[in-house]
Design a protein around this motif. Structure first.
Motif: not given
Length: 250
Positions: A140-141, A181-182, A79-80, A109-110
């Protein structure tokens, strides 16, 4: 979906470790610090420009390393928090130039999957480490938007100010909506040194990610006499340092 894949990979690693004598499993704790290197895209609107500055992204997470002799595969989840500044500049007949800088913080997160090799350097069991992999970045979420609002004061010179020697000011309100964006299947490279510590190992080195974060945003500013809207986007790569405390020697 990403979390399910990670769980399946962890189970497979555990099964391999217990079934094959040539395999060895090493869990670990990872901390790191990345420097974000953004690329801003030029806006199609003539009176507007937006610039992203280099940012930072501390992180913490877990690694799962499955060794086969000196080769390995590794699954890592962290997590970052990305911290970046963005300057937006508007121009109009009243103020000539309106500019302001905002700071946004985006938790994310990665999950990364990589293949690599450890090269033994000496009899003390120090090793050089290199790995190449791909990573996915998400947020998240269910909400992929981040809203930043505030006010600022713009200073300018009008015709009366040339005679009085003073400056005029106007207060503006702004609202920025960031779309996060993902990022899928972004390549990364890591290399460093690994040294034994009691029954465990410490690995430290550098990492480089080709595509770390992608932003799109919509900006709205207004005052008593002026309002404007615009949009911009940015893509950040990164280079950073990491430390991985691994349980169990190779």
């Amino acid at each position: 979906m990403i979390i399910r894949i990670a769980v399946v990979q962890l189970l497979l690693m555990s099964f391999y470790c217990s079934a094959q004598s040539n395999f060895r499993y090493q869990p670990g704790i990872v901390i790191g610090y990345d420097m974000l290197q953004p690329r801003s895209y030029k806006s199609e609107i003539e009176y507007f420009s937006s610039t992203y500055f280099a940012g930072s992204a501390p992180m913490i997470g877990m690694s799962n390393k499955l060794n086969y002799k000196k080769w390995f595969i590794q699954l890592e989840g962290v997590i970052s928090l990305s911290i970046q500044k963005q300057e937006f500049v508007f121009s109009n007949p009243i103020d000539q130039i309106i500019d302001h800088t905002v700071t946004h913080q985006v938790p994310h997160w990665m999950v990364g999957f990589s293949v690599g090799r450890d090269f033994r350097l000496n009899d003390v069991d120090n090793m050089f480490h290199v790995e190449l992999g791909i990573s996915n970045t998400g947020h998240f979420g269910n909400n992929s938007n981040l809203d930043v609002t505030g006010t600022f004061t713009s200073t300018y010179t009008n015709e009366d100010d040339h005679w009085s020697g003073e400056m005029s000011t106007t207060e503006y309100e702004y609202a920025i909506g960031y779309t996060k964006n993902l990022v899928y299947l972004a390549p990364f490279l890591k290399s460093g040194l690994s040294v034994p510590l009691s029954k465990n190992r410490i690995e430290f080195g550098i990492s480089a990610k080709l595509k770390r974060l992608v932003y799109e945003n919509f900006i709205y500013i207004s005052s008593d006499s002026y309002s404007a809207i615009a949009n911009s986007r940015s893509r950040s790569s990164s280079i950073g340092i990491y430390l991985n405390y691994q349980f169990g020697k190779n």
